[in-house]
Design an enzyme around this catalytic site. Structure first.
Site, PDB file in Angstrom:
ATOM      1  N   SER A 146      14.606 -89.922 -71.935  1.00  0.00           N
ATOM      2  CA  SER A 146      14.050 -88.752 -72.605  1.00  0.00           C
ATOM      3  C   SER A 146      12.639 -88.465 -72.134  1.00  0.00           C
ATOM      4  CB  SER A 146      14.032 -88.966 -74.123  1.00  0.00           C
ATOM      5  OG  SER A 146      15.296 -88.823 -74.687  1.00  0.00           O
ATOM      6  N   ASP A 158      14.765 -79.438 -78.451  1.00  0.00           N
ATOM      7  CA  ASP A 158      14.501 -80.791 -78.932  1.00  0.00           C
ATOM      8  C   ASP A 158      14.361 -80.776 -80.458  1.00  0.00           C
ATOM      9  OD1 ASP A 158      13.229 -83.546 -79.030  1.00  0.00           O
ATOM     10  OD2 ASP A 158      13.239 -83.251 -76.867  1.00  0.00           O
ATOM     11  N   HIS A 186       9.519 -86.636 -81.249  1.00  0.00           N
ATOM     12  CA  HIS A 186      10.118 -86.674 -79.918  1.00  0.00           C
ATOM     13  C   HIS A 186       9.825 -85.405 -79.126  1.00  0.00           C
ATOM     14  CE1 HIS A 186      13.348 -86.855 -76.876  1.00  0.00           C
ATOM     15  NE2 HIS A 186      13.351 -88.159 -77.080  1.00  0.00           N
TER      16      HIS A 186
END
Length: 396
Positions: free
Chosen positions: A342, A156, A187
């Site tokens: 996600s 990520d 994120h």
């Protein structure tokens, strides 16, 4: 807007000459690394042949430098299980020469991955209680093993490994995109928190390994994603953890043969792999790595057991999991809420880690186990799409 990555990738239009490897093209307007390509060798290429090919490429590199193509040559080499290949900067003539080598399976442009802006708002995390109760509830019910002895590779934007949510269980693994060992977008930290955070996580005792493939702008080349998978497999194998590892990739885009192939190798090696279905409300069959049949592809559900409006659907989807208004860790401390497939994928990675620890199943059998335990509760899941929702088997 929703939390997901988009790979601007490749169609299957061949530009190659007869008997040469396919040179896959990119759609008009796609963002790519200038003169950047990914080269994948045929499955039966021996180590000796691959070494000879690389020696030949080194000589080409020298010639390209003499022709004034700065920074030319191989940047990443992939050599694991049944995937041998490399990525780098090459001019058009060199790519034609490479494609004419009978040992080369295909060549594809190195596309840029970009992160979408995500929804943020304060709200209590409902996903944990939902996946541990057949009919919903307010409590998260789980076995005290809680993912102990399992490693979670988060491919990520990086992870804030010092966040209190991880209690010292998070480590920095590899950075394949820049020289900043931090999470510039938030994120990756959010994803890791859902997998293994003490408050927001499912497998609360699992170890987190940060594998950074996206920079502080949420962008990085497809070649870097493949390199991240390569690194994760090698790292888990070195430590004897292949069958006790989960790998989460909350990213995707249009079809990439190279990315799908690399992802499949992680599962063949023994790992569990969860990926996002996508946030375009379309059939995910054309996306990668979501279209790779051996991965666990996860769509996003809402608090009311409906399909999230943004979530992709289709026969490639294995399960639905909570992906709307998900509260988890934020870099620098504290928390934030995000929405997207996600956010759904790490719920599956967390439950997989939980079951690997609790039941002793190997990682690459965990997706099947998740589907066995799941409940058919999603309303209007989409055409040719499963209605099954993630469940940890708590008995509630």
């Amino acid at each position: 807007m929703t939390g997901f990555f988009t790979i601007l990738s490749f169609s299957l239009a061949a530009l190659s000459v007869t008997n040469a490897a396919q040179i896959l093209s990119v759609p008009k307007g796609a963002e790519v690394v200038p003169n950047g390509y990914i080269v994948v060798m045929k499955d039966d290429t021996s180590q000796q042949d691959f070494s000879s090919h690389r020696v030949w490429i080194s000589s080409i590199h020298h010639n390209m430098t003499r022709r004034g193509l700065d920074g030319a040559g191989v940047k990443q080499t992939y050599d694991f299980d049944h995937l041998r290949g490399y990525s780098g900067i090459f001019d058009e003539d060199t790519i034609k020469d490479i494609s004419n080598d009978p040992k080369v399976a295909f060549v594809e442009p190195d596309a840029i991955i970009s992160q979408h802006v995500v929804v943020q708002q304060r709200k209590a995390p409902w996903g944990l209680s939902r996946l541990s109760n057949r009919r919903g509830g307010r409590n998260y019910v789980f076995d005290s093993s809680a993912g102990s002895g399992v490693w979670a590779y988060v491919v990520d934007s990086g992870v804030d490994i010092r966040h209190s949510e991880f209690q010292g269980r998070a480590v920095w693994g590899s950075n394949l995109v820049d020289n900043k060992n931090s999470d510039g977008t938030g994120h990756g930290t959010h994803v890791a928190g859902t997998i293994a955070g003490k408050t927001y996580g499912i497998a609360k005792k699992a170890k987190v390994v940060a594998v950074k493939v996206l920079n502080s702008e949420g962008k990085g080349p497809t070649s870097g994603i493949i390199a991240g998978i390569n690194w994760s497999i090698r790292h888990a194998r070195k430590h004897g953890m292949l069958q006790k590892s989960v790998l989460n990739m909350s990213l995707g885009g249009t079809y990439s043969a190279g990315l799908n192939h690399a992802t499949a190798q992680a599962i063949k090696a023994g790992m569990f792999v969860s990926v996002s279905a996508g946030n375009d409300n379309i059939n995910s069959n054309g996306n990668s790595p979501a279209s790779e049949r051996s991965v666990c592809t996860i769509a996003a559900s809402t608090e009311n057991d409906g399909k999230a409006s943004f979530s992709n659907w289709g026969p490639a989807v294995d399960l639905y999991a909570p992906g709307h208004n998900i509260l988890s860790a934020r870099p620098g401390g504290g928390s934030q809420t995000m929405s997207g497939t996600s956010m759904a994928a790490p719920h599956a990675a967390g439950v997989a880690a939980y079951l690997i620890a609790k039941e002793g199943i190997p990682g690459n059998r965990a997706c099947l186990r998740l589907k066995q335990l799941s409940q058919p509760t999603i309303r209007n899941p989409g055409p040719d799409t499963t209605s099954r929702l993630l469940y940890n088997g708590s008995g509630r």
